[in-house]
Design a protein around this motif. Structure first.
Motif, short mmCIF file in Angstrom:
data_model
loop_
_atom_site.label_atom_id
_atom_site.label_comp_id
_atom_site.label_asym_id
_atom_site.label_seq_id
_atom_site.Cartn_x
_atom_site.Cartn_y
_atom_site.Cartn_z
N VAL A 167 0.89 -1.26 0.07
CA VAL A 167 -0.01 -0.05 0.10
C VAL A 167 1.04 1.10 0.08
N MET A 168 1.60 1.23 0.88
CA MET A 168 2.69 2.64 1.16
C MET A 168 3.66 2.66 0.26
N GLY A 169 4.35 1.26 -0.18
CA GLY A 169 5.46 1.37 -0.82
C GLY A 169 5.11 1.18 -2.47
N PHE A 170 4.19 0.42 -2.88
CA PHE A 170 3.85 0.13 -4.38
C PHE A 170 2.83 1.09 -4.81
N GLY A 171 1.94 1.62 -3.72
CA GLY A 171 0.55 2.43 -4.23
C GLY A 171 -0.50 1.41 -4.48
N TRP A 172 -0.52 0.28 -3.92
CA TRP A 172 -1.75 -0.74 -4.72
C TRP A 172 -2.89 -0.45 -3.89
N ALA A 173 -3.06 0.35 -2.86
CA ALA A 173 -4.29 0.75 -2.30
C ALA A 173 -5.03 -0.58 -1.77
N VAL A 174 -6.35 -0.75 -1.89
CA VAL A 174 -7.25 -1.61 -1.55
C VAL A 174 -6.57 -3.11 -2.02
N LYS A 175 -6.28 -3.02 -3.33
CA LYS A 175 -5.72 -4.40 -3.91
C LYS A 175 -4.52 -4.91 -3.25
N GLY A 176 -3.71 -3.89 -2.63
CA GLY A 176 -2.46 -4.35 -1.92
C GLY A 176 -2.76 -5.00 -0.63
N VAL A 177 -3.87 -4.30 0.03
CA VAL A 177 -4.17 -5.03 1.39
C VAL A 177 -4.87 -6.63 0.83
N ALA A 178 -5.66 -6.77 0.01
CA ALA A 178 -6.09 -7.99 -0.31
C ALA A 178 -5.07 -8.86 -0.93
N THR A 179 -3.88 -8.45 -1.47
CA THR A 179 -2.67 -9.15 -1.97
C THR A 179 -1.97 -9.63 -0.76
N GLY A 180 -1.84 -8.70 0.19
CA GLY A 180 -0.95 -9.12 1.31
C GLY A 180 -1.79 -10.02 2.10
N THR A 181 -2.83 -10.13 2.32
CA THR A 181 -3.71 -11.00 3.19
C THR A 181 -3.56 -12.39 2.33
N LEU A 182 -3.72 -12.36 1.07
CA LEU A 182 -3.67 -13.64 0.34
C LEU A 182 -2.34 -14.31 0.50
N ILE A 183 -1.31 -13.60 0.37
CA ILE A 183 0.03 -14.30 0.55
C ILE A 183 0.22 -14.95 1.78
N ALA A 184 -0.24 -13.96 3.05
CA ALA A 184 -0.08 -14.25 4.54
C ALA A 184 -1.00 -15.54 4.81
N GLU A 185 -2.01 -15.63 4.30
CA GLU A 185 -2.77 -16.90 4.59
C GLU A 185 -2.23 -18.17 4.01
N ILE A 186 -1.82 -17.89 2.70
CA ILE A 186 -1.23 -19.08 2.03
C ILE A 186 -0.04 -19.49 2.87
N SER A 187 1.05 -18.50 3.21
CA SER A 187 2.27 -18.87 3.73
C SER A 187 2.14 -19.55 5.06
N ALA A 188 0.88 -19.04 5.88
CA ALA A 188 0.68 -19.48 7.20
C ALA A 188 0.30 -21.06 7.10
N ALA A 189 -0.48 -21.44 6.09
CA ALA A 189 -1.04 -22.69 6.14
C ALA A 189 0.04 -23.52 5.89
N LEU A 190 1.08 -23.25 4.70
CA LEU A 190 2.11 -24.19 4.31
C LEU A 190 3.03 -24.18 5.63
N VAL A 191 3.48 -23.00 6.31
CA VAL A 191 4.17 -23.31 7.44
C VAL A 191 3.54 -24.21 8.42
N GLY A 192 2.31 -23.95 8.65
CA GLY A 192 1.72 -24.94 9.55
C GLY A 192 1.72 -26.45 9.29
N VAL A 193 1.60 -26.73 8.29
CA VAL A 193 1.60 -28.19 7.71
C VAL A 193 2.92 -28.57 7.76
N ALA A 194 3.92 -27.90 7.65
CA ALA A 194 5.53 -28.25 7.88
C ALA A 194 5.72 -28.34 9.41
N ILE A 195 5.16 -27.57 10.11
CA ILE A 195 5.46 -27.88 11.49
C ILE A 195 4.70 -28.97 11.95
N ALA A 196 3.36 -29.09 11.51
CA ALA A 196 2.54 -30.38 11.91
C ALA A 196 3.61 -31.65 11.60
#
Length: 442
Positions: A180-209
């Protein structure tokens, strides 16, 4: 495998990471608002609010993936069935993936219907649509995170659940700031950040399990054979548990949505005051939910082991800590409420209105703790049919109380009906307790 005696220390060890994990989620929403608020376009803030509301509503409805997985895993842990502990995660991830894929495929009718209900200006709706259309692709992973959290809590390792939540929310905030503040993607930036974070957490969670299972000397994911994961009896039981919790959850969503809608009918000032006080109720729920989750894990273990002494002690100690937490929260809200109200709103009209109804918000934690605790016990015992039926009866009582009290007492009547709803949830579950305790331990 766990088999230690239930102590005050074990209850707290299970509860405190869940408190911190619960608190991290609203902090993420606050951070999103701060980041997007730096954009000189009020429509962007409204779009984030609408988009987040849609996902909160949808995902809350599938919260059974967390609760059902906790109960079933805790019972397998108590029974010392290592293969079933592992297989429970496999089934939960399978269900999460199937539901998430369905949400992706049905994204168009979901977003159209949701935006039609939530309203908003054309510009806000367009931005909210963009937000939804990006974030929806993480649905299978977001629901997988529910399953992973439930599994780790059922394994009595809430510290790992906390690590995953902090990792996901921390990464989300960092990405949102960058996009948002670096690339200026506004609302799409928040959505993209959440998308990547949720995918990353799931993959890390499976690896930890996987690493967790291997470190215990168990078979890891080798028990994830098609025959075991799709075993008709076990799969049918999981579906029945999750179905009951889902119906119960949608009754809960309806009750809270109805409360908000009735507050809106009373005018903007009353709606705003109820929203401010609702923050106190929500924060109290985060604390009480932690002891509910501790009860889920400990009761589930006792049921799996068929140990009455452990069951009784788990219930006793969870009740003591949850009751103490409720008394603390009720007192804190009542005493600190005026200062917190002033901090949350600058409107004198809203401040005055909120102070009028503050005693109700202070009463709610003590009224609610008993149903939270019973929910934890029944989820741990996986007697979810009784939860479903009790919630339906409590909802009917809530609506009857609203119809009787609001004509003469207005918003006081609405808050009284909400307090009655919490008490009714406990009162309709309590008669089943003795039977559940006896049958679950046979």
């Amino acid at each position: 495998m766990s088999g230690a005696r239930v102590t005050h220390g074990r209850v707290l060890k299970l509860a405190w990471p869940i408190v911190l994990s619960n608190i991290s989620t609203p902090l993420l929403g606050l951070a999103d608002m701060v980041v997007i608020g730096r954009i000189p376009d009020p429509a962007a803030l409204g779009a984030i609010a609408l988009g987040a509301t849609i996902f909160n509503f949808v995902y809350w409805g599938f919260g059974f993936l967390r609760m059902g997985t906790t109960g079933l895993t805790a019972q397998a842990l108590g029974a010392r069935d290592a293969d079933e502990v592992s297989a429970n995660l496999g089934r939960a991830l399978l269900v999460a993936g199937a539901i998430g894929l369905a949400l992706v495929l049905l994204q168009w009718p979901i977003v159209v219907a949701a935006l039609a209900l939530l309203k908003g200006s054309d510009r806000v709706q367009a931005m909210a649509h963009d937000f939804f259309s990006i974030r929806i692709w993480s649905a299978p992973f977001a629901l997988a995170n529910f399953a992973l959290l439930g599994w780790f809590i059922g394994r009595q390792k809430p510290n790992i659940a906390l690590v995953l939540q902090v990792f996901m929310n921390g990464l989300n905030i960092a990405l949102n700031v960058t996009f948002v503040m670096g690339f200026g993607w506004a609302v799409k930036g928040v959505a993209t950040g959440t998308l990547i974070a949720e995918i990353s957490a799931a993959l890390v969670g499976v690896a930890i399990a996987w690493r967790d299972l291997r470190s215990t000397g168990w078979a890891g994911f080798s028990s994830w054979s098609r025959a075991r994961i799709l075993d008709p009896a076990r799969l049918s039981r999981m579906i029945a548990v999750n179905r009951d919790i889902m119906i119960r959850t949608f009754c809960l969503i309806f009750a809270f949505s109805f409360f908000t809608a009735q507050g809106a009918r009373a005018g903007d000032v009353t709606l705003a005051a109820n929203a401010v006080l609702g923050q106190f109720v929500a924060f109290s729920a985060f604390l009480l939910d932690a002891f509910c989750s501790a009860a889920e894990a400990l009761v589930g273990e006792a049921v799996g082991a068929r140990t009455k002494e452990t069951f009784d002690r788990a219930v006793k100690l969870s009740t003591l800590w949850a009751g103490g937490a409720a008394v603390f929260m009720s007192g804190f809200v009542y005493l600190a409420g005026p200062l917190l109200i002033d901090a949350l709103t600058a409107s004198e009209l809203v401040r005055t209105e909120a102070r009028t109804y503050l005693p109700w918000a202070a009463l709610i934690p003590f009224a609610a703790v008993w149903c939270f605790l019973l929910d934890g016990i029944f989820i741990g015992a996986t007697h979810t049919r009784e939860m479903r039926n009790a919630m339906a009866m409590a909802l009917a009582i809530f609506l009857a109380a609203w119809a009787l009290l609001t004509p003469g007492y207005g918003n006081h009547g609405l808050w009284a009906a909400l307090a009655i709803f919490y008490v009714a949830r406990a009162a309709t579950l309590a008669p089943f307790y003795a039977r559940i305790a006896a049958s679950a331990l046979r």
